[in-house]
Design an enzyme around this catalytic site. Structure first.
Site, PDB file in Angstrom:
ATOM      1  CE  LYS A  20      -4.525  -9.429   1.451  1.00 22.90           C
ATOM      2  NZ  LYS A  20      -5.180  -8.699   2.574  1.00 22.90           N
ATOM      3  NE  ARG A  93      -6.949  -4.794  -2.703  1.00 25.42           N
ATOM      4  CZ  ARG A  93      -5.811  -4.644  -2.063  1.00 25.42           C
ATOM      5  NH1 ARG A  93      -4.746  -5.319  -2.418  1.00 25.42           N
ATOM      6  NH2 ARG A  93      -5.748  -3.838  -1.029  1.00 25.42           N
ATOM      7  NE  ARG A 132      -1.086  -3.151   8.726  1.00 29.33           N
ATOM      8  CZ  ARG A 132      -1.705  -3.526   7.616  1.00 29.33           C
ATOM      9  NH1 ARG A 132      -1.398  -4.683   7.065  1.00 29.33           N
ATOM     10  NH2 ARG A 132      -2.630  -2.772   7.083  1.00 29.33           N
ATOM     11  NE  ARG A 165      -0.763  -0.372   5.154  1.00 28.93           N
ATOM     12  CZ  ARG A 165      -1.198  -1.445   4.506  1.00 28.93           C
ATOM     13  NH1 ARG A 165      -0.473  -2.558   4.514  1.00 28.93           N
ATOM     14  NH2 ARG A 165      -2.339  -1.447   3.862  1.00 28.93           N
ATOM     15  NE  ARG A 176      -6.775  -0.734   3.909  1.00 27.45           N
ATOM     16  CZ  ARG A 176      -6.017  -1.127   4.939  1.00 27.45           C
ATOM     17  NH1 ARG A 176      -5.963  -0.396   6.036  1.00 27.45           N
ATOM     18  NH2 ARG A 176      -5.305  -2.213   4.847  1.00 27.45           N
TER      19      ARG A 176
END
Ligand code: AP5
Length: 227
Positions: A20, A93, A132, A165, A176
């Site tokens: 996203k 969310r 990432r 992260r 998550r």
């Protein structure tokens, strides 16, 4: 701020690692929209060492949603700004946040134009999140294999050091994903009933997915990427 040719209000919905944030950058650049990422906004509060920082960090590091009253306050300030159009990434969310968003936009006489639902396979999510790297200075997103920087560990845009992260650790990723399926997935039906939701194939590579999104946004009559 430059006027957007399209003046659209879009929400990107999808699991962690669906792409996203990456797609929001490309779409906002192409259509001259503002990228409003609730995750980036929260990370900048954490970095600011304000009284709220530690509380927010605890939720994020555990992979849990930050309490609605905190997030809503932060996002509301962004929405109220005089924006011609935006991509909301990571917000809403849950259903409470979705209702808050509807109630905030209606007095401004604006409504959401499209919700893009990134349908992404679990294998892609794991592969993307584990590779990432982000630039904490300018928020640029990289991937060690799919989108590596020109110089290892250094941001192409601002030369800042790239980091993993805190919430991209395996245990937190699992949490998550659980939170997404319990609290965020119900939003898919919520927006489908309003007939503004389109599924997009989040497994595609960045350019191929952008072409589909571009076509969807340029043609409001298209309701599905297979049209
Ligand atoms: P947030 O920052 O919003 O994270 P997220 O929704 O979990 O999404 P991600 O940023 O992990 O993934 P993405 O879909 O943006 O993927 P990306 O483009 O980076 O939220 C973090 C935390 O903040 C939450 O857990 C919560 O605690 C809190 N929070 C945020 N919003 C909240 C809210 N509204 N309410 C309460 N709490 C909130 O891509 C991932 C990787 O894949 C990158 O390496 C990228 O280079 C690569 N990649 C991307 N697209 C492709 C592609 N098409 N092909 C190949 N590789 C790709």
């Amino acid at each position: 701020m430059a006027n957007s040719k399209y003046d659209m209000r879009i929400v990107f919905l999808g699991p962690p690692g669906a792409g996203k944030g990456t797609q929001a950058e490309v779409v906002c650049k192409h259509f001259t929209l503002e990228h409003i990422s609730s995750g980036d906004l929260l990370r900048s509060v954490v970095k600011s060492n304000s009284p709220m920082s530690e509380k927010i960090r605890e939720f994020m590091d555990k992979g849990l949603l930050v309490p609605d009253e905190i997030v809503v306050e932060i996002v509301a300030q962004e929405i109220k700004k005089d924006r011609k159009g935006f991509v909301l990434d990571g917000f809403p969310r849950n259903l409470t946040q979705a209702e808050f968003l509807d109630n905030s936009l209606s007095p401004l006489n604006i409504c959401l134009d499209r919700i893009l639902n990134f349908v992404t396979s679990p294998q892609k999510i794991i592969e993307r999140l584990s590779g990432r790297r982000i630039c904490p200075k300018c928020q640029a997103i990289y991937h060690i294999k799919n989108m590596p920087p020109s110089r290892e560990g250094i941001c192409d845009k601002c030369a800042g050091p790239l980091l993993q992260r805190n919430d991209d650790k395996e245990k937190t990723i699992r949490e998550r994903l659980k939170v997404y399926s319990q609290l965020s997935e119900p939003l898919i039906e919520y927006y489908r009933e309003k007939e503004i939701l389109c599924d997009v194939d989040g497994d595609l590579d960045v350019d191929a997915l952008f072409e589909i999104i571009k076509r969807l946004l340029e043609n409001p009559a298209i309701s599905d990427y297979s049209d």
